[in-house]
Design an enzyme around this catalytic site. Structure first.
Site, PDB file in Angstrom:
ATOM      1  CG  ASP A 162      -1.891  -1.122   1.266  1.00  0.00           C
ATOM      2  OD1 ASP A 162      -1.730  -2.079   0.496  1.00  0.00           O
ATOM      3  OD2 ASP A 162      -2.816  -1.083   2.090  1.00  0.00           O
ATOM      4  CD  GLU A 386      -0.919  -6.239   8.411  1.00  0.00           C
ATOM      5  OE1 GLU A 386      -1.173  -5.613   9.458  1.00  0.00           O
ATOM      6  OE2 GLU A 386      -1.372  -5.930   7.284  1.00  0.00           O
TER       7      GLU A 386
END
Ligand code: DGY
Length: 419
Positions: A162, A386
């Site tokens: 992102d 993550e």
């Protein structure tokens, strides 16, 4: 270290994130089905429940649009804890179920092949049904995202990375006027210092609003793209996926020639991603024509695409020497490095798995083994987060993360079969 207990914990994470026919990446932060997360989840499930692995991939393709695109998020149910949800994307009428309007890296064919390898007999019916859908998705990529043979990102979320530095110059060319007020949800789940900035989010949402205004029409969206970056993630991953899909085609007795022609196109296109000044694969901001100049973990996906490259080998050695837990998503030597902020420095287990898969396939056994043991230590010492700080291993982003658990089960655990 009790690796068997970690295997059990990883299975519990997959079960805990299982919503019946799809798996959420993690509770709270990502409450829907994400495209490439799901393919990794299937790889993880294939180690202990292969039927569930097939369901994961089949649910993903149940959201495929008639034009072949497979959305990056499938909104199977409402969840106010995520923004932007289905009402913001407004893709009604485009696909069979509510979804986003962009796609994500095409890892599905690769992990469908891996799952089939673990489920030789029974798996054939699943692969046979999935084959035309996977092929239609790859065809869509080649029709709408290949520019000079490299695959172009039209929204930062499409490459999955992102807020990586590769987008900076292209993002700076966007003036997100009229984006309006909105409330982010991600920073209510995760510390803001680990997430993209407000300037990033304004542009993410502005790009979604543009797609919505254009009715998510491929041709209309391809005109005057405000954000277009030729990207190693999408290019190398699709190249690899085409090779795996061609292998599947042959095993099923289907024609592989068109798929092979896509691979040839991408082989030529991948060369355009090589920075003429550094010799390293990076991205190109197509609006300025400039290489981005960043060494990222995506640069090292070249072997995964089956491009051998001694110059990249030297660069990988530098990356390995630069931190305790490689591969950082941005080189530590970069002035833009930020070890806890999402794709601007942290190490991601999925990238390591793909990089190591490529290294092993190309005969770089030592490098693949080093990456596997560094990833094993990282997860064993710091949990199933993550992403992680590449030097001190500090866990960041969402916890009990599906794809980290999946990568553990299928590859990083000493008890894993590996590739
Ligand atoms: C998010 O919301 O952070 C996702 O990465 C978008 O895909």
């Amino acid at each position: 270290m009790d690796y068997a207990a970690l295997d059990t914990k990883a299975q519990e994470i997959l079960r805990g994130n299982d919503r019946g026919t799809y798996t959420v990446p993690t509770f709270g932060l990502y409450p829907y089905q994400w495209n490439w997360d799901s393919a990794f989840a299937a790889w993880g499930f294939s180690t202990f429940d292969v039927d569930r692995a097939w369901v994961e991939i089949e649910t993903l393709f149940s959201g495929q649009w008639p034009n072949g695109m497979v959305p990056h998020i499938l909104f199977h149910q409402d969840d106010p804890g995520y923004y932007p949800g289905p009402d913001v994307w407004a893709t009604e009428g485009k696909g069979p179920i509510p979804s986003s309007g962009i796609t994500q890296p095409a890892v599905a064919a690769t992990f469908a092949r891996k799952t089939w390898e673990r489920n030789k007999g029974k798996g054939e019916a699943h692969v046979r049904a999935l084959f035309p859908m996977m092929k239609a998705w790859h065809a869509w990529f080649m029709a709408w995202r290949a520019v000079d043979g490299a695959i172009v990102v039209t929204h930062p979320w499409e490459a999955g990375r992102d807020n990586c530095a590769d987008w900076d110059s292209a993002m700076a060319m966007i003036e997100p006027s009229g984006v309006g007020e909105y409330t982010r949800r991600d920073t209510s789940h995760v510390d803001a210092s680990m997430r993209p900035t407000k300037a990033d989010y304004d542009r993410y949402i502005w790009l979604v609003q543009r797609g919505r205004r254009l009715g998510w029409d491929d041709a209309a969206m391809a005109e005057d793209r405000p954000f277009a970056v030729a990207d190693p993630t999408l290019t190398f991953i699709l190249m690899r996926a085409n090779r795996d899909l061609a292998h599947i085609a042959e095993a099923l007795g289907e024609d592989r020639s068109e798929i092979d022609s896509w691979t040839r196109t991408l082989e030529n296109g991948a060369e355009t991603l090589r920075n003429p000044d550094t010799g390293v694969f990076d991205a190109i901001n197509l609006r300025s024509g400039e290489h981005t100049g960043h060494v990222t973990s995506a640069s090292f996906l070249c072997w995964y695409a089956r491009l051998d490259d001694p110059r990249m080998g030297a660069e990988l050695a530098k990356s390995f020497a630069s931190c305790r837990y490689p591969v950082p998503s941005l080189a530590l030597s970069s002035p833009d490095f930020d070890g806890m902020r999402y794709w601007r420095g942290p190490t991601w287990a999925i990238m390591n798995a793909m990089i190591a898969m490529g290294l092993k396939d190309m005969g770089y056994e030592n490098e693949a083994t080093h990456l596997r043991s560094a990833t094993r230590d990282l997860i064993a010492e710091h949990g199933f987060a993550e992403y992680f700080h590449p030097d001190n291993g500090q866990p960041a982003g969402g916890g009990t993360f599906t794809w980290t658990a999946a990568v553990w089960l299928a590859w990083a655990s000493p008890n894993a079969e590996g590739f």
